[in-house]
Every structure is written in structure tokens, then in C-alpha cells.
Design a protein around this motif. Structure first.
Motif, short mmCIF file in Angstrom:
data_model
loop_
_atom_site.label_atom_id
_atom_site.label_comp_id
_atom_site.label_asym_id
_atom_site.label_seq_id
_atom_site.Cartn_x
_atom_site.Cartn_y
_atom_site.Cartn_z
N LEU A 48 3.93 16.95 -9.08
CA LEU A 48 3.01 16.98 -7.94
C LEU A 48 3.63 17.13 -6.61
O LEU A 48 4.97 16.84 -6.44
N ALA A 49 3.03 17.48 -5.56
CA ALA A 49 3.56 17.51 -4.15
C ALA A 49 2.86 16.39 -3.47
O ALA A 49 1.85 15.73 -3.72
N ALA A 50 3.47 15.80 -2.33
CA ALA A 50 2.86 14.72 -1.61
C ALA A 50 1.71 14.97 -1.03
O ALA A 50 0.89 13.85 -0.96
N ALA A 51 1.42 16.21 -0.69
CA ALA A 51 -0.06 16.68 -0.13
C ALA A 51 -1.23 16.52 -1.29
O ALA A 51 -2.44 16.45 -0.92
N ASP A 52 -0.89 16.16 -2.71
CA ASP A 52 -1.84 16.24 -3.73
C ASP A 52 -2.68 15.12 -3.92
O ASP A 52 -3.80 14.92 -4.26
N LEU A 53 -2.01 13.91 -3.32
CA LEU A 53 -2.82 12.52 -3.03
C LEU A 53 -2.41 11.82 -1.92
O LEU A 53 -1.32 11.82 -1.58
N ASP A 54 -3.33 11.10 -1.14
CA ASP A 54 -2.92 10.17 0.12
C ASP A 54 -2.87 8.77 -0.63
O ASP A 54 -3.97 8.06 -0.67
N GLY A 55 -1.87 8.48 -0.86
CA GLY A 55 -1.53 7.14 -1.62
C GLY A 55 -2.11 5.96 -0.89
O GLY A 55 -2.66 5.10 -1.00
N ALA A 56 -1.62 5.97 0.53
CA ALA A 56 -1.79 4.90 1.47
C ALA A 56 -3.47 4.85 1.71
O ALA A 56 -3.72 3.60 1.83
N ALA A 57 -4.20 5.93 1.71
CA ALA A 57 -5.74 5.79 1.89
C ALA A 57 -6.37 5.37 0.54
O ALA A 57 -7.53 4.57 0.48
N LEU A 58 -5.60 5.80 -0.56
CA LEU A 58 -6.30 5.41 -1.72
C LEU A 58 -6.40 3.88 -1.98
O LEU A 58 -7.35 3.25 -2.57
N ILE A 59 -5.13 3.43 -1.83
CA ILE A 59 -4.98 1.73 -2.19
C ILE A 59 -5.45 1.04 -0.78
O ILE A 59 -5.66 -0.30 -1.14
N GLN A 132 9.52 10.88 -11.14
CA GLN A 132 9.63 11.44 -9.74
C GLN A 132 8.41 11.51 -8.83
O GLN A 132 8.22 11.37 -7.66
N ASP A 133 7.29 11.93 -9.79
CA ASP A 133 5.88 11.88 -9.03
C ASP A 133 5.51 10.40 -8.28
O ASP A 133 4.91 10.46 -7.31
N THR A 139 6.13 6.70 -2.39
CA THR A 139 6.82 6.50 -1.10
C THR A 139 6.24 6.47 0.21
O THR A 139 6.42 5.62 1.11
N PRO A 140 5.50 7.53 0.43
CA PRO A 140 4.53 7.62 1.66
C PRO A 140 3.77 6.39 1.87
O PRO A 140 3.66 5.90 3.05
N ALA A 141 3.21 5.93 0.90
CA ALA A 141 2.45 4.46 1.11
C ALA A 141 3.21 3.35 1.40
O ALA A 141 2.91 2.42 2.23
N LYS A 142 4.40 3.32 0.67
CA LYS A 142 5.29 2.21 1.10
C LYS A 142 5.53 2.12 2.36
O LYS A 142 5.73 1.34 3.10
N ASP A 143 5.95 3.63 2.91
CA ASP A 143 6.78 3.73 4.21
C ASP A 143 5.50 3.30 5.48
O ASP A 143 5.75 2.70 6.62
N PRO A 173 2.86 -0.15 -2.40
CA PRO A 173 2.82 -0.49 -3.86
C PRO A 173 4.22 -0.60 -4.72
O PRO A 173 5.17 -0.02 -4.13
N SER A 174 4.13 -1.22 -5.82
CA SER A 174 5.22 -1.31 -6.52
C SER A 174 5.51 -0.17 -7.15
O SER A 174 4.67 0.30 -8.16
N GLY A 175 6.71 0.58 -7.09
CA GLY A 175 6.89 1.69 -7.79
C GLY A 175 7.26 1.55 -9.13
O GLY A 175 6.79 2.53 -9.96
N HIS A 176 7.89 0.62 -9.84
CA HIS A 176 7.92 0.13 -11.05
C HIS A 176 6.59 0.17 -11.77
O HIS A 176 6.44 0.46 -13.02
N SER A 177 5.80 -0.47 -11.13
CA SER A 177 4.28 -0.78 -11.74
C SER A 177 3.83 0.61 -11.91
O SER A 177 2.78 0.62 -12.79
N MET A 178 3.87 1.39 -11.07
CA MET A 178 3.32 2.86 -10.93
C MET A 178 3.79 3.58 -12.15
O MET A 178 3.23 4.04 -12.94
#
Length: 263
Positions: A48-59, A132-133, A139-143, A173-178
């Protein structure tokens, strides 16, 4: 970018894993041990590319520290410090080992199949690309939210060595949990008859982050939610679908779990 497990790097280098490798692998002699500060494994692309999902908005945002949920998160961190030295503490440390293979071993035991970079290189490669995905999407949501980890500002025990990156790599969010939830969802598609065990393994990896003291419970839940969205998005990727077809054929050759899974 995410890194390949050392065993997979060695396999790709030695066998020329051209059908699976997204980038040239390095000879294992150039690598330090996975737990060494100088460990720099080969890089690999995700699906995936970063633009494929808006993690911050989703969670959405994490709970405020003074909210009921925020206080419950902090209380759970305090409670789980008493697990230091127990078998559950050791399991949390093993689940933290994404690069060295201990975490993957837990999923192999859950599947009842000897899944590893050596025995199932295609399947292992899919899981590496999914990791990697997780970074690409998570990461953008974390940041964006910048939530400090629960271990920051105190010297209470955690199940892995404290390191400077923990002060800058946010908790939510937790990356390991993801990763753990994504691996479970992917492996269930390859071994559906072991769905209960694999999903339990994915849930346990997330719980391990709380036991370890490096994440709050709400970080873990957000990681699972985002991982579910990520894997759903991955299914629309032609490379992912093609790799999964190869992995299904690969998994049919397996009939037994790896050694050391217990009773």
C-alpha cells in the motif's frame, strides 16, 4: 521502510527469491544481530501507499488522560507492572520480536503448521510486506496524535530494553498490535480451519504490548481497528492477491507444527 527477518534475508540471498522479493536482499554476513543497535536489515516494499488509507481519521484521537478511558489506561499500565518475571512477561517479550522470528513462531504454533521463512518463503514474505504497510499506514496516525508511551516519565519495568526511540515514536496506534492483527487476518485466509487459534494469537500479541508496558490498551484497540481496514484495502491490490494464491499452494505442503510449540 520495514525490514525483513534475518532468516528471510538469507533465504532470498541464497536462493534468489525473485518471484517474492520486492528489493534485492543482502548477504547475511553484512548484518549485525537483530538486537544489536547496529542491526540494519534489508529494506522491503509493502503493498500500500500512504494515500490508500487515512489512519488518523479512521481511528480518531486517543482518550484524554483525565477521561474515564484515559484513567483506565493508566491504571492498567500500573497493574501490569506486577507481571515482571512471570511467564506472561516472557511471552510479551517474545511477541515483541518481529524481526528475529519469535513472534512468527507463535503464529505457526497457532496454525499448527511450520510457517517460517525457510519452509514457507512466500507466506513469510507476505507477512513482511504487511509489516511495512503497518508503518506506511500507521505512522502518519502516530505522528498526527503524538501520544507519549506509558513508560515515558517513569522508571517502571518494561519487558524490552528502554531505548531513545521510545521517546519519539508515539504510542497510538500500536504498530505491533496492527502487525499482529494483520498477520492473524492474513493467515486465517490461508488456514481457515485454524481461525480461532490464529485470531487468539493476534489478540494475544496486542495484549502483550500492554503487559510489556510499551502501549496503553486503547493503543492496542486502535491498532486492531486500523489493521482490519488495512488488510481489507490490501485485498484490492493485485500483487497481494497474486502472492496469496502462491501462499495457498505453498501451505498445502505443510502438515505439522514447528518443534517447541508445547502440548
Amino acid at each position: 521502510m520495514i525490514r525483513m527477518h534475518p532468516a528471510l534475508a538469507a533465504l532470498a540471498f541464497a536462493a534468489g527469491l525473485s518471484a517474492c522479493a520486492a528489493a534485492p536482499a543482502q548477504a547475511p554476513t553484512t548484518l549485525a544481530e537483530p538486537d544489536s543497535p547496529s542491526f540494519v536489515p534489508p529494506e522491503i516494499d509493502g503493498y500500500l501507499a500512504a494515500a490508500d488509507l487515512d489512519g488518523a481519521a479512521l481511528i480518531g484521537p486517543p482518550p484524554a488522560p483525565d477521561s474515564p478511558r484515559g484513567r483506565a489506561d493508566a491504571q492498567r499500565f500500573e497493574e501490569t507492572r506486577s507481571l515482571e518475571g512471570t511467564a506472561r512477561w516472557a511471552k510479551a517479550a517474545a511477541d515483541a520480536d518481529l524481526w528475529g522470528g519469535k513472534a512468527l513462531k507463535g503464529y505457526a504454533c497457532a496454525a499448527g503448521l511450520d510457517i517460517s521463512p525457510q519452509t514457507t518463503p512466500v507466506t513469510a514474505h507476505i507477512l513482511e510486506r504487511a509489516e511495512q504497510d503497518v508503518r506506511t499506514i500507521g505512522t502518519p496516525a502516530k505522528d498526527h496524535y503524538g501520544r507519549p508511551r506509558p513508560l515515558i516519565g517513569n522508571d517502571k519495568p518494561v519487558c524490552v530494553p528502554r531505548a531513545p526511540w521510545m521517546e519519539t515514536n508515539a504510542s497510538y496506534p500500536s504498530g505491533h498490535s496492527m502487525t499482529g492483527w494483520a498477520w492473524a487476518l492474513i493467515l486465517v485466509e490461508l488456514a481457515p480451519e485454524r481461525a480461532n487459534q490464529l485470531m487468539a494469537a493476534g489478540k494475544e500479541m496486542g495484549a502483550s504490548r500492554v503487559v510489556c508496558g510499551v502501549h496503553y490498551e486503547s493503543d492496542v484497540e486502535a491498532g486492531r481497528d486500523l489493521a482490519a481496514a488495512m488488510v481489507a484495502r490490501m485485498r484490492a491490490n493485485p500483487e497481494f492477491r497474486a502472492d496469496m494464491d502462491k501462499a495457498r499452494r505453498e501451505m498445502t505442503r505443510l502438515s505439522a507444527p514447528p518443534s517447541g510449540c508445547g502440548g
